[in-house]
Design an enzyme around this catalytic site. Sequence first.
Site, PDB file in Angstrom:
ATOM      1  N   ASN A 157       0.808  -1.232   0.000  1.00 27.77           N
ATOM      2  CA  ASN A 157       0.000   0.000   0.000  1.00 27.77           C
ATOM      3  C   ASN A 157       0.837   1.277   0.000  1.00 27.77           C
ATOM      4  O   ASN A 157       0.314   2.357  -0.219  1.00 27.77           O
ATOM      5  CB  ASN A 157      -0.999   0.009   1.160  1.00 27.77           C
ATOM      6  CG  ASN A 157      -0.320   0.130   2.507  1.00 27.77           C
ATOM      7  OD1 ASN A 157       0.871  -0.154   2.629  1.00 27.77           O
ATOM      8  ND2 ASN A 157      -1.071   0.530   3.520  1.00 27.77           N
TER       9      ASN A 157
ATOM     10  N   GLU B 148      20.167  -1.300 -21.782  1.00 26.03           N
ATOM     11  CA  GLU B 148      18.985  -0.413 -21.785  1.00 26.03           C
ATOM     12  C   GLU B 148      17.871  -1.053 -22.608  1.00 26.03           C
ATOM     13  O   GLU B 148      17.357  -0.473 -23.581  1.00 26.03           O
ATOM     14  CB  GLU B 148      19.321   0.992 -22.325  1.00 26.03           C
ATOM     15  CG  GLU B 148      20.328   1.747 -21.500  1.00 26.03           C
ATOM     16  CD  GLU B 148      21.758   1.339 -21.808  1.00 26.03           C
ATOM     17  OE1 GLU B 148      22.054   1.034 -22.976  1.00 26.03           O
ATOM     18  OE2 GLU B 148      22.586   1.292 -20.889  1.00 26.03           O
TER      19      GLU B 148
ATOM     20  N   GLU C  36      20.935  -6.053 -20.001  1.00 27.37           N
ATOM     21  CA  GLU C  36      21.270  -5.326 -18.777  1.00 27.37           C
ATOM     22  C   GLU C  36      19.963  -5.209 -17.993  1.00 27.37           C
ATOM     23  O   GLU C  36      19.559  -6.141 -17.333  1.00 27.37           O
ATOM     24  CB  GLU C  36      21.896  -3.987 -19.101  1.00 27.37           C
ATOM     25  CG  GLU C  36      22.519  -3.333 -17.907  1.00 27.37           C
ATOM     26  CD  GLU C  36      23.148  -1.998 -18.241  1.00 27.37           C
ATOM     27  OE1 GLU C  36      24.164  -1.674 -17.643  1.00 27.37           O
ATOM     28  OE2 GLU C  36      22.608  -1.245 -19.082  1.00 27.37           O
TER      29      GLU C  36
ATOM     30  N   GLU D 286      28.726  -1.314 -13.355  1.00 29.07           N
ATOM     31  CA  GLU D 286      29.165   0.028 -13.773  1.00 29.07           C
ATOM     32  C   GLU D 286      28.783   1.107 -12.753  1.00 29.07           C
ATOM     33  O   GLU D 286      29.470   2.105 -12.619  1.00 29.07           O
ATOM     34  CB  GLU D 286      28.601   0.376 -15.153  1.00 29.07           C
ATOM     35  CG  GLU D 286      27.091   0.455 -15.176  1.00 29.07           C
ATOM     36  CD  GLU D 286      26.522   0.671 -16.590  1.00 29.07           C
ATOM     37  OE1 GLU D 286      27.227   0.409 -17.566  1.00 29.07           O
ATOM     38  OE2 GLU D 286      25.357   1.106 -16.677  1.00 29.07           O
TER      39      GLU D 286
HETATM   40  C1  NOJ Z   1      25.643   1.942 -20.890  1.00 29.83           C
HETATM   41  C2  NOJ Z   1      26.042   0.521 -20.815  1.00 29.83           C
HETATM   42  O1  NOJ Z   1      25.388  -0.140 -19.781  1.00 29.83           O
HETATM   43  C3  NOJ Z   1      27.535   0.453 -20.648  1.00 29.83           C
HETATM   44  O2  NOJ Z   1      27.946  -0.858 -20.444  1.00 29.83           O
HETATM   45  C4  NOJ Z   1      28.197   1.086 -21.841  1.00 29.83           C
HETATM   46  O3  NOJ Z   1      29.574   1.123 -21.609  1.00 29.83           O
HETATM   47  C5  NOJ Z   1      27.674   2.492 -22.076  1.00 29.83           C
HETATM   48  N1  NOJ Z   1      26.271   2.547 -22.047  1.00 29.83           N
HETATM   49  C6  NOJ Z   1      28.146   3.038 -23.413  1.00 29.83           C
HETATM   50  O4  NOJ Z   1      27.508   2.358 -24.446  1.00 29.83           O
END
Ligand code: NOJ
Length: 673
Positions: free
Chosen positions: A190, A454, A472, A478
């Site tokens: 909730n 992405e 990803e 990263e």
């Molecule tokens: C985001 C990605 O997750 C990463 O691995 C990559 O180095 C950069 N974009 C550049 O493409």
Amino acid sequence: MKNYLYTFGLTLCSCALIVSCAKEQPTYKLSSPDQATTLEFSLTESGAPQYKVSHNGTSVLEPSLLGFEFEDLKSMTDGFEIISSEEHSADTSWEQPWGEFKTIRDHHNELVVHLKETEGEQRLMDLKFRLFDDGLGFRYAFPKQEHMDSVKISNELTQFTFPQNHDVWWIPVHAENSYYESLYKKSPMNTTDTINTPATFETKDGLYLALHEANLTDFASMTLLKSKDNQYESDLVPWANGVKVYAQTPFETPWRTLIIGEQPGDLVTSTLMLNLNEPSKIEDLSWIKPSKYIGIWWGMHLDKYSWGQGDKHGATTENTKKYIDFAAKHGLDGVLVEGWNLGWDGDWTADGRAFSFTQPYPDFDIEAIGEYAAMNNVRLIGHHETAGAAKHYEDQLEDAFKLYNRIGVNAVKTGYVNKYLDKKEWHDGQYGVRHYRKVIETAAKYHIMIDNHEPVKGTGLQRTYPNLMTQEGGRGQEYNAWSADGGNPPEHTTILPFTRMLSGPMDFTPGNFDFSYETPNKAMVPTTLAKQLALYVTMFSPLQMASDLPENYESKPAFQFIKDVPEIWSETVVPNAEIGKYVTMARKDWNSLDWYLGAITNADARQLQVPLTFLDENTSYTAQIYEDGEGANYKSNPYPINITTKTVDRNTTLELNLAAGGGTAIRFTPITE
Ligand code: NOJ
């Protein structure tokens, strides 16, 4: 009587279809093959379709409505009658080309209910329910029909009504970013708003549930809108113009899935999503090769190298050859090179239309590098960053893959760093879903595997397109290089197996060996060295990276584990886990009799007893153990690691001592006389 009753006589499978006629409204009942889970389907008095689910007598979902709304068309939410139903059951097994299991059993009972509006245009809508021992999948089907052809869906009204306000592990929708890179939180339902799937519930009755979807094809992703304290409603990601989905009859929606587990590990070993996808459309799979890679990559994230041209340009011929030499020396299969092509100079995230996917920078001799890689038995891994310019990328797709295919590249990492695709569409709307599919299909034509960053979330499409290796779609390593919040907290990787990983493999990129780098945000890798190794077992990816700079692996005994550990597994078990606290996974190598174990913990040190009952019978093993050494902890002393060997068998119980933010990685090799 209506003809739904005739279906009763057709019941051949083990599930029981019970038709009762309280208040003239029949209730259809379906059981999972093990009888533990039950689904009931019925119409309300106003003819609205509804379903409910229970597990061993405990309510999992209370009556929840089903239906659709359209632009310019009357909604299909009530006024239905059941015109017929069918029941099927299946018990088959199929082999994966790669995965966390070699063989998957598809054992389910199915109920299909055919609905028709009682008045007006008497439109048709079907509901298909499949119950497996690990949970439920259901989808809507709209048959070809006189009064329904092209439609614009404005809303899907699928409800998920829980008996109580459970705790849910969740990430927001399109908040911090639009590609799922948020930290999972556990909150009472909730207190949430709109959340992404997979969403994982810890119920008050001690069950572990996960809502998600399977086979997302030419549709919008489903997110979950909190509609009541104990209820979510499906909320499809719209096009920029507000339409949710353009469709034409006949069409089916993706499967809405609910995994039901009694232990957290049941979520991990569920095969529901894969079973609800279509078999491979790619016939010759010989070119699909799970593998391990290094890359000219971490250097960019640490600002040692740049993607664009200049003194720090990472993707030079010379540097790439060095990486190839390193891969060849250590038996790694691939070298990823980012920043090799025109378009990175300046703020590359602002407008991806500067990217060329066929023209290298002058200091990157792509032909010579291709030859050098081949000579060394190493593959170059391609890189296509689009910054969200999807159309621009599509225009070059054929040529781009043709080039890579010609020089021997068989895997490409794609990227879409931008809040939107083509400046206005979501990654996870129907627009994005169509784009990503086009990339996967075109890549397959050129025998190229895809590692998609992405992305739109995974829904098991790797079964149909086994060249969709990994994605990803989560906060990966990263973030430990530059994230303003200091990086991924230690518990992050103890949550992912029960949330993000339920949508498929993740290119998390483990393998950090150096903890001494300094970045402006003071981000850090919040683990011990041993935990970095254990992540190779707990974070599944058939393309698996060794993320650190080659020089940080040289002469490090622990690097042996990264060289040894397979990327794919014939079996997977989860001996123990508490979401957000710790998890132990054991997996059997796809290609040998070796087993591997990875155990990781959050910020707390802990001791785990792990009975090795998963090991094969009548076999003794040499266990090579990589564990946190004296004084190790993620905050101030990540390096200490002990590498020891021990003889064990399935009667052995190992005591694992995990440091704060630590882990243990083990390789078990059978001892042959
Ligand atoms: C985001 C990605 O997750 C990463 O691995 C990559 O180095 C950069 N974009 C550049 O493409």
